[in-house]
Write a protein that holds these residues in place. Sequence first.
Motif, PDB file in Angstrom:
ATOM      1  N   GLY A 186       1.917   2.986  -2.464  1.00  0.00           N
ATOM      2  CA  GLY A 186       1.389   3.936  -3.445  1.00  0.00           C
ATOM      3  C   GLY A 186       0.227   4.745  -2.903  1.00  0.00           C
ATOM      4  N   LYS A 187      -0.567   4.135  -2.055  1.00  0.00           N
ATOM      5  CA  LYS A 187      -1.735   4.825  -1.503  1.00  0.00           C
ATOM      6  C   LYS A 187      -1.352   5.900  -0.493  1.00  0.00           C
ATOM      7  CE  LYS A 187      -4.668   0.784  -2.014  1.00  0.00           C
ATOM      8  NZ  LYS A 187      -5.410  -0.266  -1.321  1.00  0.00           N
ATOM      9  N   ILE A 188      -0.243   5.723   0.198  1.00  0.00           N
ATOM     10  CA  ILE A 188       0.148   6.700   1.218  1.00  0.00           C
ATOM     11  C   ILE A 188       1.245   7.640   0.732  1.00  0.00           C
ATOM     12  CG2 ILE A 188      -0.514   5.195   3.124  1.00  0.00           C
ATOM     13  CD1 ILE A 188       2.477   4.657   3.562  1.00  0.00           C
ATOM     14  N   ARG A 189       1.570   7.544  -0.533  1.00  0.00           N
ATOM     15  CA  ARG A 189       2.644   8.392  -1.071  1.00  0.00           C
ATOM     16  C   ARG A 189       2.382   9.877  -0.834  1.00  0.00           C
ATOM     17  NH1 ARG A 189       6.083   6.404  -5.511  1.00  0.00           N
ATOM     18  NH2 ARG A 189       4.726   4.690  -5.047  1.00  0.00           N
TER      19      ARG A 189
ATOM     20  N   SER B  49       0.810  -1.219   0.000  1.00  0.00           N
ATOM     21  CA  SER B  49       0.000   0.000   0.000  1.00  0.00           C
ATOM     22  C   SER B  49       0.844   1.269   0.000  1.00  0.00           C
ATOM     23  CB  SER B  49      -0.948  -0.008   1.193  1.00  0.00           C
ATOM     24  OG  SER B  49      -0.220  -0.106   2.392  1.00  0.00           O
TER      25      SER B  49
END
Length: 123
Positions: A77-80, A75
């Motif tokens: 990419g989701k918290i980038r 995950s």
Amino acid sequence: MLRALATLLAFQCLGEGVSYVFRLPVPGPVIGMLLLFGFIMSRPQVADAIEPTALELLRHLSLLFIPAGVGIMVSAGKIRGDALAVIVSVAVSTTVAIVVAALVTRALLRRQRGDSITSDATP
């Protein structure tokens, strides 16, 4: 070893149940650990039976972090976009945890020294 492992898992499940039934904001394993602590305080011989299994689990504790690490990588990419917030929160919470642990350790050491001084002075 199986009996000790079953005892540890039973208290974890009991904690999960208490947390779920009473809708507590505390994780079930934490409640289970507190219940186990209370049980051990009332029956000290249980600690001797559980200790070897608990120490063996602690030796392999790093294996339990693999699923969490994989989840973070999946995950990422989701918290980038929130990377700065994550980094700051981890740094602040780590600092607070270290400071609190140091203060508690200092207080316990002072208390231990005070108790040993008073017990030595008593005839």
